[in-house]
Design an enzyme around this catalytic site. Sequence first.
Site, PDB file in Angstrom:
ATOM      1  N   LYS A 116       0.770  -1.254  -0.132  1.00 49.49           N
ATOM      2  CA  LYS A 116       0.032   0.036  -0.038  1.00 49.49           C
ATOM      3  C   LYS A 116       1.014   1.574  -0.078  1.00 49.49           C
ATOM      4  O   LYS A 116       2.589   1.156   0.411  1.00 49.49           O
ATOM      5  CB  LYS A 116      -1.203   0.168   1.572  1.00 49.49           C
ATOM      6  CG  LYS A 116      -1.682   1.539   0.983  1.00 49.49           C
ATOM      7  CD  LYS A 116      -3.226   0.944   0.403  1.00 49.49           C
ATOM      8  CE  LYS A 116      -5.090   0.540   0.852  1.00 49.49           C
ATOM      9  NZ  LYS A 116      -5.580  -0.823  -0.163  1.00 49.49           N
ATOM     10  N   GLY A 236     -20.828   6.616   3.496  1.00 53.14           N
ATOM     11  CA  GLY A 236     -19.504   7.085   2.403  1.00 53.14           C
ATOM     12  C   GLY A 236     -20.459   6.928   1.387  1.00 53.14           C
ATOM     13  O   GLY A 236     -20.890   6.159   1.039  1.00 53.14           O
ATOM     14  N   GLY A 238     -18.621   7.214  -2.219  1.00 49.20           N
ATOM     15  CA  GLY A 238     -17.334   7.552  -2.913  1.00 49.20           C
ATOM     16  C   GLY A 238     -17.651   6.309  -4.059  1.00 49.20           C
ATOM     17  O   GLY A 238     -18.699   6.018  -3.578  1.00 49.20           O
ATOM     18  N   ASN A 239     -16.894   5.696  -4.719  1.00 54.47           N
ATOM     19  CA  ASN A 239     -16.555   5.121  -5.627  1.00 54.47           C
ATOM     20  C   ASN A 239     -17.958   3.563  -4.754  1.00 54.47           C
ATOM     21  O   ASN A 239     -18.193   3.062  -5.425  1.00 54.47           O
ATOM     22  CB  ASN A 239     -15.304   4.624  -6.280  1.00 54.47           C
ATOM     23  CG  ASN A 239     -15.393   2.964  -6.619  1.00 54.47           C
ATOM     24  OD1 ASN A 239     -15.121   2.575  -6.534  1.00 54.47           O
ATOM     25  ND2 ASN A 239     -15.834   3.302  -8.239  1.00 54.47           N
ATOM     26  N   GLY A 241     -18.920   3.169  -2.018  1.00 56.43           N
ATOM     27  CA  GLY A 241     -20.663   3.320  -1.450  1.00 56.43           C
ATOM     28  C   GLY A 241     -20.759   3.196  -2.282  1.00 56.43           C
ATOM     29  O   GLY A 241     -22.665   3.203  -2.637  1.00 56.43           O
ATOM     30  N   TYR A 242     -21.010   4.133  -4.023  1.00 56.90           N
ATOM     31  CA  TYR A 242     -22.011   4.466  -4.752  1.00 56.90           C
ATOM     32  C   TYR A 242     -22.133   3.128  -5.464  1.00 56.90           C
ATOM     33  O   TYR A 242     -23.624   2.469  -5.747  1.00 56.90           O
ATOM     34  CB  TYR A 242     -21.284   6.132  -5.307  1.00 56.90           C
ATOM     35  CG  TYR A 242     -21.819   5.596  -6.938  1.00 56.90           C
ATOM     36  CD1 TYR A 242     -24.147   6.014  -7.310  1.00 56.90           C
ATOM     37  CD2 TYR A 242     -22.214   5.124  -8.412  1.00 56.90           C
ATOM     38  CE1 TYR A 242     -24.771   5.980  -8.366  1.00 56.90           C
ATOM     39  CE2 TYR A 242     -22.552   4.387  -9.380  1.00 56.90           C
ATOM     40  CZ  TYR A 242     -24.109   5.335  -9.401  1.00 56.90           C
ATOM     41  OH  TYR A 242     -24.995   5.068 -10.189  1.00 56.90           O
TER      42      TYR A 242
HETATM   43  N1  GLU Z   1      -7.296  -0.257  -3.161  1.00 54.22           N
HETATM   44  C1  GLU Z   1      -8.320  -1.432  -3.307  1.00 54.22           C
HETATM   45  C2  GLU Z   1      -7.924  -2.326  -2.075  1.00 54.22           C
HETATM   46  O1  GLU Z   1      -7.844  -1.693  -1.031  1.00 54.22           O
HETATM   47  C3  GLU Z   1      -7.913  -1.501  -4.012  1.00 54.22           C
HETATM   48  C4  GLU Z   1      -6.157  -2.726  -4.221  1.00 54.22           C
HETATM   49  C5  GLU Z   1      -5.857  -3.016  -5.945  1.00 54.22           C
HETATM   50  O2  GLU Z   1      -7.287  -3.006  -7.149  1.00 54.22           O
HETATM   51  O3  GLU Z   1      -4.473  -3.127  -5.944  1.00 54.22           O
HETATM   52  O4  GLU Z   1      -8.428  -3.348  -1.983  1.00 54.22           O
END
Ligand code: GLU
Length: 432
Positions: A116, A236, A238-239, A241-242
């Site tokens: 991350k 929420g 956003g992407n 929640g929507y």
């Molecule tokens: N950010 C998203 C998650 O936390 C997707 C991560 C990804 O596709 O690598 O699962």
Amino acid sequence: MKKKQSSAHAHAVEQLLQVAALLRDSYVGDKEVQFDAAINKLREPDQVHETELQITMDDGTEKSFTAYRSQHDNARGPYKGGIRFHPNVSKDEVMALSTWMTWKSAVTGIPYGGSKGGIIVDPRDLSMAELQRLSRAYARFVAPFVGPWVDVPAPDVNTTGQIMAWMVDEYEQYQQETMGTFSENPLATFTGKPLELGGSQGREEATGLGGVYVLEILCKKMGWKKPNDVTIAIQGFGNVGYWFALHAAERGFKVVAVSDSKQVLYDATGLSPRDVLATKKRTGSLTEDSSQVISAEELLALDVDVLVPAALENAITLENASTINAKVVIEMANGPTTPEADIVLENKGILVVPDVLANAGGVTTSYFEWVQNLQGYYWSHAEVLSKLEPLMKQAMTDAWDMQELKQVSLRMATYLKAVKSVVDTLILRGRV
Ligand code: GLU
């Protein structure tokens, strides 16, 4: 043991140790030592990269932003995980989120580890040009340690397909400058890209839709026969929640409340997520009718069947957990429930579908995008969904069965399978 509520990474480690205590007995002889070594290794990320990104602002001044990339484990495949742009990003947070990504990949069985990244920034303070410069600076920072077989970043909170497009482009330029050619496939290095630039059909909606597939299995297990009788409140919009709201409403579930950072909209007769989004785009608010607005506390306390935290971490805490009346919590955000709150929910008999299972549809579709990029062959929307649905439903069914077999929470059941898979791979590789 005193818990450090403020540390997300301490939370992640504590979860790992709880799982380890349950798994340990199944490793005997030599395996016992290897098991302990594996758990010890998984407590910390393999490496955490950190830098200050310098960019020129539109007014000509220079500004610097702290950026991170935490690579937790790559036993099951390349590190994989999103990049978030948020003022609350910290080293501790990316370390925790990268750990959760390792489990998340293992939950649906996709061949990745966990990572991350993030930048401490409020992107709303930046112009588009500044956002592009910052995204490009981040891509240059991670370029030496990402790649299709190394680490594959993606969007997360406040990052978009457009941002991935800038990063791909910068990564290509970096490769050309340093090697004169592409040694790595630039498209397969980032996922969550726009369709025009190697993105996958279905990726944008995948996290929310994956949660709805999980909800469908849950309904079967709970004996909830008619979607229209199942009420849902979503924190929420956003992407995640929507798309959860839209796909749930399209299947007939009754979405009675949604919220964003400014407002909570409640309608007992059921909302149209599409209409709410149109209002938000037009006016900047979820609703202009103040009689439909309730407080953030009231949203959590609604007498609904399903509560869906789909915003940020620490939404459900010791302070508010006792007010929750839902029968089930589906964690679409990452880490929305603190460990203390988790105990309160369990004691209240509220079932929690954990984040690493509920929101795994996003990274699973990222995997499909990566496969398509590596092959240079693109699938239809229907084909993507036909691959996503069985993986999500199987993961939920496995967790449910494990919960019954071991008489543990759904969270613990999900972790048991995921951590076991990572530990076994570390042992197979001889890394521990
Ligand atoms: N950010 C998203 C998650 O936390 C997707 C991560 C990804 O596709 O690598 O699962």
